[in-house]
Motif scaffolding. Sequence first.
Motif, PDB file in Angstrom:
ATOM      1  N   ARG A 178       1.354 -15.890   6.852  1.00 18.94           N
ATOM      2  CA  ARG A 178       2.025 -16.926   6.640  1.00 18.94           C
ATOM      3  C   ARG A 178       2.851 -17.270   7.470  1.00 18.94           C
ATOM      4  O   ARG A 178       3.387 -16.499   8.374  1.00 18.94           O
ATOM      5  CB  ARG A 178       2.935 -16.757   5.307  1.00 18.94           C
ATOM      6  CG  ARG A 178       3.502 -15.384   5.362  1.00 18.94           C
ATOM      7  CD  ARG A 178       4.948 -15.872   5.592  1.00 18.94           C
ATOM      8  NE  ARG A 178       5.760 -14.655   5.841  1.00 18.94           N
ATOM      9  CZ  ARG A 178       6.207 -14.197   7.068  1.00 18.94           C
ATOM     10  NH1 ARG A 178       5.943 -14.702   7.840  1.00 18.94           N
ATOM     11  NH2 ARG A 178       7.032 -13.245   7.024  1.00 18.94           N
ATOM     12  N   SER A 179       3.030 -18.843   7.714  1.00 11.40           N
ATOM     13  CA  SER A 179       4.058 -19.255   8.445  1.00 11.40           C
ATOM     14  C   SER A 179       5.570 -19.248   7.538  1.00 11.40           C
ATOM     15  O   SER A 179       5.650 -18.733   6.320  1.00 11.40           O
ATOM     16  CB  SER A 179       3.934 -20.675   8.618  1.00 11.40           C
ATOM     17  OG  SER A 179       3.877 -21.511   7.606  1.00 11.40           O
ATOM     18  N   VAL A 234      -5.160 -13.491  -2.035  1.00 10.46           N
ATOM     19  CA  VAL A 234      -3.583 -13.488  -1.415  1.00 10.46           C
ATOM     20  C   VAL A 234      -3.159 -11.862  -1.669  1.00 10.46           C
ATOM     21  O   VAL A 234      -2.959 -11.569  -2.619  1.00 10.46           O
ATOM     22  CB  VAL A 234      -2.937 -14.333  -2.289  1.00 10.46           C
ATOM     23  CG1 VAL A 234      -1.350 -14.295  -1.818  1.00 10.46           C
ATOM     24  CG2 VAL A 234      -3.251 -15.865  -2.044  1.00 10.46           C
ATOM     25  N   ILE A 235      -2.724 -11.521  -0.480  1.00 14.53           N
ATOM     26  CA  ILE A 235      -2.106 -10.236  -0.501  1.00 14.53           C
ATOM     27  C   ILE A 235      -0.458 -10.328  -0.115  1.00 14.53           C
ATOM     28  O   ILE A 235      -0.102 -10.916   0.912  1.00 14.53           O
ATOM     29  CB  ILE A 235      -2.542  -9.338   0.474  1.00 14.53           C
ATOM     30  CG1 ILE A 235      -4.172  -9.089   0.268  1.00 14.53           C
ATOM     31  CG2 ILE A 235      -1.663  -7.954   0.636  1.00 14.53           C
ATOM     32  CD1 ILE A 235      -4.952  -8.234   1.106  1.00 14.53           C
ATOM     33  N   ASN A 236       0.599 -10.004  -1.036  1.00 11.19           N
ATOM     34  CA  ASN A 236       1.774 -10.142  -0.880  1.00 11.19           C
ATOM     35  C   ASN A 236       2.370  -8.808  -0.516  1.00 11.19           C
ATOM     36  O   ASN A 236       2.164  -7.673  -1.040  1.00 11.19           O
ATOM     37  CB  ASN A 236       2.591 -10.802  -2.087  1.00 11.19           C
ATOM     38  CG  ASN A 236       3.968 -10.931  -2.077  1.00 11.19           C
ATOM     39  OD1 ASN A 236       4.182 -11.427  -1.040  1.00 11.19           O
ATOM     40  ND2 ASN A 236       4.871 -10.384  -3.014  1.00 11.19           N
ATOM     41  N   LYS A 293      10.299  -9.597   7.812  1.00 12.66           N
ATOM     42  CA  LYS A 293      10.834  -8.276   7.851  1.00 12.66           C
ATOM     43  C   LYS A 293      10.194  -7.286   6.824  1.00 12.66           C
ATOM     44  O   LYS A 293      10.792  -6.322   6.513  1.00 12.66           O
ATOM     45  CB  LYS A 293      12.410  -8.066   8.062  1.00 12.66           C
ATOM     46  CG  LYS A 293      12.791  -8.871   9.287  1.00 12.66           C
ATOM     47  CD  LYS A 293      12.075  -8.531  10.528  1.00 12.66           C
ATOM     48  CE  LYS A 293      12.680  -9.387  11.803  1.00 12.66           C
ATOM     49  NZ  LYS A 293      12.101  -9.037  13.081  1.00 12.66           N
ATOM     50  N   SER A 294       9.190  -7.747   6.242  1.00 10.26           N
ATOM     51  CA  SER A 294       8.697  -6.761   4.925  1.00 10.26           C
ATOM     52  C   SER A 294       7.488  -6.250   5.341  1.00 10.26           C
ATOM     53  O   SER A 294       7.099  -5.319   4.675  1.00 10.26           O
ATOM     54  CB  SER A 294       8.390  -7.696   3.917  1.00 10.26           C
ATOM     55  OG  SER A 294       9.703  -8.130   3.228  1.00 10.26           O
ATOM     56  N   GLY A 295       6.703  -6.458   6.589  1.00  9.19           N
ATOM     57  CA  GLY A 295       5.584  -5.959   7.006  1.00  9.19           C
ATOM     58  C   GLY A 295       4.360  -6.575   7.258  1.00  9.19           C
ATOM     59  O   GLY A 295       3.296  -6.164   7.493  1.00  9.19           O
ATOM     60  N   THR A 296       4.553  -7.963   7.137  1.00  6.95           N
ATOM     61  CA  THR A 296       3.356  -8.731   6.961  1.00  6.95           C
ATOM     62  C   THR A 296       2.660  -8.881   8.449  1.00  6.95           C
ATOM     63  O   THR A 296       1.355  -8.775   8.345  1.00  6.95           O
ATOM     64  CB  THR A 296       3.774 -10.434   6.659  1.00  6.95           C
ATOM     65  OG1 THR A 296       4.891 -10.752   7.877  1.00  6.95           O
ATOM     66  CG2 THR A 296       4.235 -10.505   5.388  1.00  6.95           C
ATOM     67  N   THR A 297       3.434  -8.745   9.358  1.00  6.78           N
ATOM     68  CA  THR A 297       2.703  -8.754  10.837  1.00  6.78           C
ATOM     69  C   THR A 297       1.927  -7.224  10.885  1.00  6.78           C
ATOM     70  O   THR A 297       1.041  -7.282  11.498  1.00  6.78           O
ATOM     71  CB  THR A 297       3.874  -8.803  12.108  1.00  6.78           C
ATOM     72  OG1 THR A 297       4.465  -9.925  11.713  1.00  6.78           O
ATOM     73  CG2 THR A 297       2.967  -8.606  13.323  1.00  6.78           C
ATOM     74  N   LYS A 347     -15.072 -15.059   3.320  1.00  4.10           N
ATOM     75  CA  LYS A 347     -13.880 -15.123   2.502  1.00  4.10           C
ATOM     76  C   LYS A 347     -12.604 -14.993   3.236  1.00  4.10           C
ATOM     77  O   LYS A 347     -12.544 -14.647   4.509  1.00  4.10           O
ATOM     78  CB  LYS A 347     -13.960 -13.543   1.999  1.00  4.10           C
ATOM     79  CG  LYS A 347     -15.017 -13.415   0.867  1.00  4.10           C
ATOM     80  CD  LYS A 347     -15.071 -12.160   0.366  1.00  4.10           C
ATOM     81  CE  LYS A 347     -16.074 -11.875  -0.912  1.00  4.10           C
ATOM     82  NZ  LYS A 347     -15.687 -10.614  -1.513  1.00  4.10           N
ATOM     83  N   LYS A 348     -11.833 -15.850   2.610  1.00  7.47           N
ATOM     84  CA  LYS A 348     -10.391 -15.958   3.435  1.00  7.47           C
ATOM     85  C   LYS A 348      -9.296 -14.888   2.700  1.00  7.47           C
ATOM     86  O   LYS A 348      -9.331 -14.888   1.534  1.00  7.47           O
ATOM     87  CB  LYS A 348      -9.908 -17.440   3.102  1.00  7.47           C
ATOM     88  CG  LYS A 348     -10.800 -18.349   3.793  1.00  7.47           C
ATOM     89  CD  LYS A 348     -10.334 -20.042   3.729  1.00  7.47           C
ATOM     90  CE  LYS A 348     -11.223 -20.947   4.399  1.00  7.47           C
ATOM     91  NZ  LYS A 348     -10.638 -22.135   3.956  1.00  7.47           N
ATOM     92  N   ILE A 349      -8.429 -14.355   3.524  1.00  3.39           N
ATOM     93  CA  ILE A 349      -7.575 -13.450   3.067  1.00  3.39           C
ATOM     94  C   ILE A 349      -6.103 -13.985   3.604  1.00  3.39           C
ATOM     95  O   ILE A 349      -5.926 -13.839   4.892  1.00  3.39           O
ATOM     96  CB  ILE A 349      -7.780 -11.997   3.471  1.00  3.39           C
ATOM     97  CG1 ILE A 349      -9.053 -11.574   2.666  1.00  3.39           C
ATOM     98  CG2 ILE A 349      -6.709 -11.116   3.069  1.00  3.39           C
ATOM     99  CD1 ILE A 349      -9.898 -10.366   3.637  1.00  3.39           C
ATOM    100  N   PHE A 350      -5.171 -14.205   2.720  1.00  2.81           N
ATOM    101  CA  PHE A 350      -3.806 -14.797   3.297  1.00  2.81           C
ATOM    102  C   PHE A 350      -2.699 -14.001   2.973  1.00  2.81           C
ATOM    103  O   PHE A 350      -2.500 -13.446   1.783  1.00  2.81           O
ATOM    104  CB  PHE A 350      -3.618 -16.010   2.692  1.00  2.81           C
ATOM    105  CG  PHE A 350      -2.277 -16.926   3.118  1.00  2.81           C
ATOM    106  CD1 PHE A 350      -2.666 -17.462   4.232  1.00  2.81           C
ATOM    107  CD2 PHE A 350      -1.375 -16.872   2.507  1.00  2.81           C
ATOM    108  CE1 PHE A 350      -1.490 -18.047   4.898  1.00  2.81           C
ATOM    109  CE2 PHE A 350      -0.343 -17.754   2.890  1.00  2.81           C
ATOM    110  CZ  PHE A 350      -0.285 -18.247   3.993  1.00  2.81           C
ATOM    111  N   ILE A 351      -1.920 -13.415   3.972  1.00  6.14           N
ATOM    112  CA  ILE A 351      -1.028 -12.513   3.841  1.00  6.14           C
ATOM    113  C   ILE A 351       0.451 -13.345   3.758  1.00  6.14           C
ATOM    114  O   ILE A 351       0.629 -14.224   4.583  1.00  6.14           O
ATOM    115  CB  ILE A 351      -0.994 -11.593   5.066  1.00  6.14           C
ATOM    116  CG1 ILE A 351      -2.189 -10.674   5.065  1.00  6.14           C
ATOM    117  CG2 ILE A 351       0.265 -10.644   4.819  1.00  6.14           C
ATOM    118  CD1 ILE A 351      -2.579 -10.079   6.408  1.00  6.14           C
ATOM    119  N   THR A 352       1.062 -12.856   2.789  1.00  3.57           N
ATOM    120  CA  THR A 352       2.575 -13.554   2.407  1.00  3.57           C
ATOM    121  C   THR A 352       3.704 -12.604   2.247  1.00  3.57           C
ATOM    122  O   THR A 352       3.188 -11.337   1.984  1.00  3.57           O
ATOM    123  CB  THR A 352       2.357 -14.730   1.527  1.00  3.57           C
ATOM    124  OG1 THR A 352       3.648 -15.528   1.607  1.00  3.57           O
ATOM    125  CG2 THR A 352       2.125 -14.106   0.346  1.00  3.57           C
ATOM    126  N   GLY A 353       4.750 -12.810   2.223  1.00  3.68           N
ATOM    127  CA  GLY A 353       5.658 -12.070   2.055  1.00  3.68           C
ATOM    128  C   GLY A 353       7.085 -12.188   2.685  1.00  3.68           C
ATOM    129  O   GLY A 353       6.947 -12.894   3.694  1.00  3.68           O
TER     130      GLY A 353
END
Length: 220
Positions: free
Chosen positions: A57-58, A87-89, A11-15, A2-8
């Motif tokens: 995300r880049s 996708v988790i935003n 400076k919103s807390g993605t890292t 399963k692939k999980i992609f973090i975006t946002g």
Amino acid sequence: MKKIFITGCAKSGTTLLKDLFRSFDSTWVIEDEITVNSFCKLKQSNVGEFDFVVGKRSWDTIYSCARLRDTDIQSQYYQLEQSEIIVINVIRDGRNVVKSLLKDWGWYNPFEWMECIRQSKEHNGIINLTVRYEDLLTIPDQIQNEIIVLTGMDANYSFSDYPNFIDTTEQREKNYTFRPLDASKVNADFLTYLRSPNDIEHFNKQLRDLGYNVWNSSGN
């Protein structure tokens, strides 16, 4: 796999969320930022014997960049949807996003945050979970449980154990450190100083729509 992609928005807390995923079992967390196209093309052979792969995300990704063309947004939207990626935003109070951009990058741009939020509201069909940065700091284990329900992952550690489960060899360049979760960072303490009344109202509307309290012009 399963692939999980973090975006946002930046400076919103993605890292932070990406690093918290290191608490899960059989999970490969990609250290560097990755484009939607590259993430969608990842195969099991690229990852190894892991059940989950997590990518952040880049800079030029949907929900994270104000400079995307509509065609870019639609293309990324379609790729993520067709690849059945989770996708988790991540969202954060826009006033603190602007403050962090200014502090870390010397870049004052409240419109960047507003456009990222607009994209996430108007093109939200691929978002499986929205995570508030403030909740990561104040109720981290509850957020972890929501992710477990969504993904079926198994946790080796609790989010609240962060950063104890981070290998010290993963320290980054430029004196990056893994700091404990700090609930004091949730307070919005930065006025946007937008000059146009329409811009101020638009910024405040975005805050209200996300459930944040809105300050008046005096900052109270």
